[in-house]
Design an enzyme around this catalytic site. Structure first.
Site: not given
Length: 325
Positions: A149, A178, A190, A214
């Site tokens: 990816y 995201n 996810r 994070t």
């Protein structure tokens, strides 16, 4: 050139999470929309409410094969985007990014059409620079399990800029951070969909690592605003440009927020961190603010409430009612 109201727009991956929201917005803008998808991760249910629209058309097609249609603009979104899906067939994932880019760029060249590439923050890999500006070249493992990816998208960006330099093609490259919202695949692996589904089912919420890593979460409506702003920008604005929400949260904070919003009794459990999983991810959106006049508007809690309601509907609307009793 035809007016915006009658512009014919191709969206590859149009039945996916992001693609379906984009199709919806383009129709609202007065465009004719051709939605192309091979339904590997996309779903007909995502566009079912659009099927009767007089300016909407769907076509089953795999972008690794050439496509011969007549359109004015192209949004190339076709590619599985979650690790569960893109690692299922990594060779096909790379082919989708690379051959898909070649085929869509060839189509855009023939039609002299403007084309937007949905790239990704994964081109930055596990970054040494934080937050990540567009000028950062990234830290990517080219032979790891995520490379199909990450490197596929990096190669697609290369192809876009080579077509721009060699053929004068009008390109737009957006690096997506995201994104979450209604119509996410409930089993895409996810973090947002995982946490919400686990919380609604009362299952343990799985945190990989210690939860201190994070992420920044952008609500889908804000992202689509960014797409449209970039596509409408002057030809000299090629990108790449970051589109994401610069608000930064630890994975543990996200899990605790989802538990609070769902009223779930789920507990947190920890599992080993997957290989090459980024430790931090936050977009520098100075360019989007300055060049596009764009910035996200939807706070995380508000967006999560909408997303939770969507997933609760998929589960029959029982979980939130039970939590409220």
């Amino acid at each position: 050139m035809r007016q915006t109201a009658s512009k014919r727009v191709l969206v590859t991956g149009g039945a996916g999470f992001l693609g379906s929201h984009l199709c919806e917005r383009l129709l609202a803008e007065g465009c004719e929309v051709l939605c192309v998808d091979n339904y590997f991760t996309g779903s007909r249910s995502n566009v079912a409410h659009l099927l009767d629209h007089p300016r909407f058309e769907t076509m089953r097609h795999d972008v690794t094969f050439p496509l011969y249609v007549e359109v004015d603009e192209i949004y190339n979104l076709a590619c599985p985007a979650s690790p569960v899906h893109y690692q299922h067939d990594p060779v096909q994932t790379t082919k989708t990014s690379v051959l898909g880019a070649i085929n869509m760029l060839g189509l855009a060249k023939r039609l002299k059409a403007r084309i937007l590439q949905a790239s990704t923050s994964e081109v930055y890999g596990d970054p040494f620079v934080h937050p990540q500006p567009e000028g950062y070249w990234g830290h990517v493992n080219p032979i790891g399990p995520r490379a199909c990816y990450d490197e596929g998208k990096r190669c697609a960006e290369t192809l876009f800029f080579d077509y721009h330099r060699q053929h004068g093609l009008e390109i737009k490259v957006v690096r997506i951070f995201n994104t979450y919202g209604p119509r996410m695949h409930p089993n895409d692996g996810r973090v947002v969909s995982n946490f919400i589904m686990q919380a609604l089912r009362g299952e343990p919420i799985t945190i990989y690592g210690d939860g201190s890593q994070t992420r920044s979460f952008c609500y889908v409506d804000d992202l689509i605003d960014g797409f449209l702003a970039l596509m409408a920008s002057p030809a000299a604005v090629t990108g790449p440009i970051n589109i994401g929400n610069p608000g930064e949260f630890t994975i543990r904070e996200l899990a605790e927020t989802v538990i609070a919003l769902t009223g779930s009794r789920s507990r947190l459990v920890h599992r080993p961190l997957p290989r090459d999983d980024p430790k931090q991810r936050r977009p520098d959106i100075a360019a989007a603010r300055e060049v596009l006049g764009w910035q996200p508007k939807v706070p995380l809690e508000q967006g999560l409430k909408r997303t939770i309601a969507h997933f609760d509907t998929l589960l029959g609307g029982r979980a939130l009612r039970a939590a409220a009793e």
